[in-house]
Write a protein that holds these residues in place. Structure first.
Motif, PDB file in Angstrom:
ATOM      1  N   THR A  63      45.567  39.298   9.786  1.00 59.79           N
ATOM      2  CA  THR A  63      44.586  38.560  10.588  1.00 59.79           C
ATOM      3  C   THR A  63      43.171  39.033  10.282  1.00 59.79           C
ATOM      4  O   THR A  63      42.246  38.220  10.146  1.00 59.79           O
TER       5      THR A  63
ATOM      6  N   ASP B  88      32.308  31.617   7.850  1.00 58.52           N
ATOM      7  CA  ASP B  88      31.688  31.668   9.175  1.00 58.52           C
ATOM      8  C   ASP B  88      30.200  31.332   9.096  1.00 58.52           C
ATOM      9  O   ASP B  88      29.663  30.593   9.942  1.00 58.52           O
TER      10      ASP B  88
ATOM     11  N   SER C 267      36.252  33.078  12.005  1.00 56.48           N
ATOM     12  CA  SER C 267      37.396  33.886  11.582  1.00 56.48           C
ATOM     13  C   SER C 267      37.288  35.332  12.050  1.00 56.48           C
ATOM     14  O   SER C 267      38.305  35.992  12.272  1.00 56.48           O
ATOM     15  N   VAL C 268      36.072  35.846  12.231  1.00 54.68           N
ATOM     16  CA  VAL C 268      35.913  37.212  12.741  1.00 54.68           C
ATOM     17  C   VAL C 268      36.347  37.274  14.201  1.00 54.68           C
ATOM     18  O   VAL C 268      36.918  38.267  14.653  1.00 54.68           O
ATOM     19  N   GLU C 269      36.093  36.197  14.943  1.00 57.53           N
ATOM     20  CA  GLU C 269      36.571  36.152  16.324  1.00 57.53           C
ATOM     21  C   GLU C 269      38.098  36.202  16.348  1.00 57.53           C
ATOM     22  O   GLU C 269      38.697  36.930  17.154  1.00 57.53           O
ATOM     23  N   ARG C 270      38.740  35.448  15.467  1.00 59.32           N
ATOM     24  CA  ARG C 270      40.194  35.463  15.424  1.00 59.32           C
ATOM     25  C   ARG C 270      40.713  36.847  15.043  1.00 59.32           C
ATOM     26  O   ARG C 270      41.739  37.294  15.558  1.00 59.32           O
ATOM     27  N   ALA C 271      40.007  37.546  14.149  1.00 53.49           N
ATOM     28  CA  ALA C 271      40.404  38.905  13.777  1.00 53.49           C
ATOM     29  C   ALA C 271      40.270  39.850  14.971  1.00 53.49           C
ATOM     30  O   ALA C 271      41.135  40.700  15.213  1.00 53.49           O
TER      31      ALA C 271
ATOM     32  N   SER D 274      39.606  28.561  18.845  1.00 47.59           N
ATOM     33  CA  SER D 274      38.544  28.942  17.921  1.00 47.59           C
ATOM     34  C   SER D 274      37.217  28.710  18.605  1.00 47.59           C
ATOM     35  O   SER D 274      37.041  27.742  19.341  1.00 47.59           O
TER      36      SER D 274
ATOM     37  N   ALA E 261      39.577  37.156   7.783  1.00 44.40           N
ATOM     38  CA  ALA E 261      38.187  36.886   8.171  1.00 44.40           C
ATOM     39  C   ALA E 261      37.356  36.609   6.916  1.00 44.40           C
ATOM     40  O   ALA E 261      37.406  37.372   5.948  1.00 44.40           O
ATOM     41  N   ASN E 262      36.604  35.489   6.954  1.00 46.40           N
ATOM     42  CA  ASN E 262      35.837  35.038   5.797  1.00 46.40           C
ATOM     43  C   ASN E 262      34.372  34.926   6.191  1.00 46.40           C
ATOM     44  O   ASN E 262      33.975  34.026   6.939  1.00 46.40           O
ATOM     45  N   THR E 263      33.561  35.854   5.698  1.00 44.50           N
ATOM     46  CA  THR E 263      32.138  35.892   6.074  1.00 44.50           C
ATOM     47  C   THR E 263      31.421  34.612   5.670  1.00 44.50           C
ATOM     48  O   THR E 263      30.685  34.012   6.472  1.00 44.50           O
TER      49      THR E 263
END
Length: 434
Positions: A268, A277, A73-77, A335, A272-274
Motif C-alpha cells: 500500500t 497526486d 495515493s499518499v492518503e491511502r498509504a 479517496s 503511493a505515486n507522487t
C-alpha cells in the motif's frame, strides 16, 4: 549400597521425618497450577486491553485523516497504517481467546486429573506418599531409637567412670582419706569401667543392628521416592508442553496472517505515486482545472428577486448510480480526490480553504457543529457518491454527513452545507435524514 543411594540416605532420610519435603511437593504442584492460570489470566487482560486501544486509536485517526487535507495515493498509504492496527488488534484478541479458552482450560483440566482432593483435606497423592514413607521408615526408626538410647547410656557410663577416677586420684593426695575409703573409691572406678564396657557393647550391637537394616530401609524409601518422582515427571512434562503451546499463541511472528499484514502495508505504501497526486491536485485545484470565466448575462428579474434554484436540462436531478459506490458508512476505500473539491471551484493564490485539522481548537473543539441560526437546518447522510457538475453543486461521498438548509424544490434539488462550510445544491434523493 552405591554412591547415589548413600547421598539419598545422608541428605533426606538420616533423620526421621525428613521426607516431608518430598510430600509437600505434591501440594506445591497443585498451587503452581493455580499460579500459572492466574499468570495467563493477567496476560489475557493485557492482550485484550492492547487490542482495544489499537482499535480505538485506528478509528479516531482514520476519521481525522479522511476529513483532513491529505489526498490521493499518499492518503491511502497513511490509511494503510490504520488498517494494520485493526488487523493486529484482531490477532491480539485471538491471543487473548487462546490463552483463556485453550491454555488456562488445559491447565485446569490437567490439575483436576492429577490431584484428587480428599473430604478431610489435602490430596490423595500427598497422603499416599506420606503413608508410604512412614511405613518404609518405621522399622528403621525403631532401631534408630534403640541405638540412640544405647549411645546415651554409654556416654553416661563414660562420664561416671571419669568422675570416679578423678575422685580416686584426689583421695590419694588427701591425708584425711583413710585406706578403707581409698579402697571404696578404687572399687567404684572398677565398677564404672565394667559399666562402660557393657554399655559400649550394647551401643555397638544396636548400631550394628541399625546398619544391617539400613540397606533394606533405603530400598523401601527409594521406592516410595521414585513414585513421587514419577508424579513430578508428569507435572514437569505437562508444564513444558503447556508453555510451548503458550509460546506458540503469544508469538505472532509465527502466525502467517501477521506477516501478511505487513506485506500488504508495504504494498500500500509503495503504491503511493507522487507525480499522480501532484497531477490530480493541479487538475482540480491548479492551472489544469476547468475555468468558469465570466460571461455576459442578460438581466433576469426573477433572479434578481431571489437566487434561482438549480435546474437541469430535464428539470430533475440525476438518478443515483451504484457503480463504484461504497455502502453508506463504509469509508474503507474512500479517496480524498473529491473531498477537497469542496474547498473551492476556482484556482487562486488567495484561496484559503477551511479544512479539518487534528490540532484545531486544541483537538477538542467540534468544527462540524450544526449552525443553529436557521430553523430549517437538518442533518442528513449521503446514500451515494455525488460529484458536483457545476460551481453551485456540492460534492460528497456515500456515508458523508451534511446539513440541509433548504427543503427540496419541485425539481428534486435541496440546498445544504458541508461540514467544511461550503454551501450548494445536491439531489434530494441522494441523502437520507439522520
Amino acid at each position: 549400597s552405591n554412591g547415589s543411594s548413600s547421598i539419598l540416605y545422608s541428605f533426606l532420610y538420616s533423620q526421621v521425618g525428613n521426607y516431608k519435603r518430598a510430600v509437600k511437593r505434591v501440594d506445591d504442584g497443585h498451587r503452581l497450577c493455580n499460579d500459572l492460570m492466574n499468570c495467563l489470566g493477567e496476560r489475557s487482560k493485557i492482550e485484550k486491553a492492547y487490542g482495544d486501544q489499537l482499535t480505538a486509536w485506528s478509528k479516531r485517526w482514520r476519521q481525522l485523516i479522511e476529513k483532513g487535507p491529505q489526498y490521493g495515493s499518499v492518503e491511502r498509504a497513511w490509511l494503510g497504517v490504520m488498517t494494520e492496527a485493526e488487523k493486529v488488534s484482531e490477532l491480539h484478541q485471538d491471543v487473548k481467546n487462546n490463552l483463556l479458552n485453550e491454555d488456562i482450560e488445559r491447565v485446569k483440566n490437567w490439575q483436576k486429573e492429577a490431584y484428587h482432593k480428599q473430604i478431610i483435606g489435602g490430596f490423595k497423592e500427598a497422603k499416599e506418599a506420606d503413608e508410604g514413607f512412614k511405613k518404609a521408615q518405621k522399622p528403621w526408626a525403631k532401631k534408630l531409637k534403640e541405638m540412640e538410647t544405647a549411645k546415651k547410656s554409654y556416654h553416661m557410663a563414660c562420664k561416671e567412670e571419669k568422675l570416679a577416677a578423678t575422685r580416686e586420684a584426689n583421695g590419694k593426695t588427701e591425708a584425711s582419706v583413710t585406706a578403707d575409703q581409698q579402697k571404696k573409691l578404687h572399687e567404684k572406678v572398677d565398677k564404672c569401667k565394667q559399666d562402660v564396657h557393657k554399655a559400649k557393647e550394647k551401643y555397638e550391637k544396636s548400631l550394628e543392628e541399625l546398619n544391617k537394616c539400613t540397606p533394606q530401609y533405603m530400598e523401601c524409601m527409594e521406592q516410595v521416592f521414585d513414585q513421587c518422582q514419577q508424579h513430578e515427571v508428569k507435572r514437569l512434562t505437562f508444564l513444558k508442553e503447556a508453555l510451548l503451546d503458550i509460546k506458540r499463541h503469544l508469538n505472532l511472528t509465527e502466525n502467517q496472517s501477521y506477516a501478511n499484514i505487513y506485506r500488504e502495508l508495504e504494498r500500500t505504501i509503495l503504491a503511493a505515486n507522487t507525480q499522480e497526486d501532484l497531477k490530480w491536485f493541479s487538475n482540480n485545484h491548479g492551472p489544469g482545472m476547468h475555468m468558469n470565466w465570466p460571461a455576459f448575462e442578460e438581466y433576469n428579474p426573477e433572479a434578481a428577486a431571489a437566487p434561482p434554484k438549480k435546474k437541469k436540462p430535464d428539470g430533475a436531478p440525476p438518478t443515483p448510480s451504484t457503480d463504484h459506490v461504497a455502502p453508506p458508512g463504509d469509508r474503507s476505500s474512500v479517496s480524498s480526490y473529491d473531498k477537497n473539491q469542496a474547498y473551492s471551484t476556482e484556482w487562486s493564490d488567495d484561496e484559503q480553504p477551511t479544512g479539518f485539522s487534528a490540532n484545531e481548537n486544541g483537538g477538542n473543539g467540534n468544527s462540524f457543529e450544526e449552525d443553529s441560526s436557521t430553523g430549517k437546518a437538518v442533518r442528513v447522510r449521503a446514500l451515494y457518491d455525488y460529484d458536483g457538475q457545476e460551481q453551485d453543486e456540492l460534492t460528497f461521498k456515500a456515508g458523508d454527513e451534511l446539513t440541509k438548509t433548504e427543503d427540496e424544490d419541485e425539481q428534486g434539488w435541496c440546498r445544504g452545507r458541508l461540514d467544511n462550510g461550503r454551501e450548494g445544491l445536491y439531489p434530494a434523493n441522494y441523502v437520507e435524514p439522520i
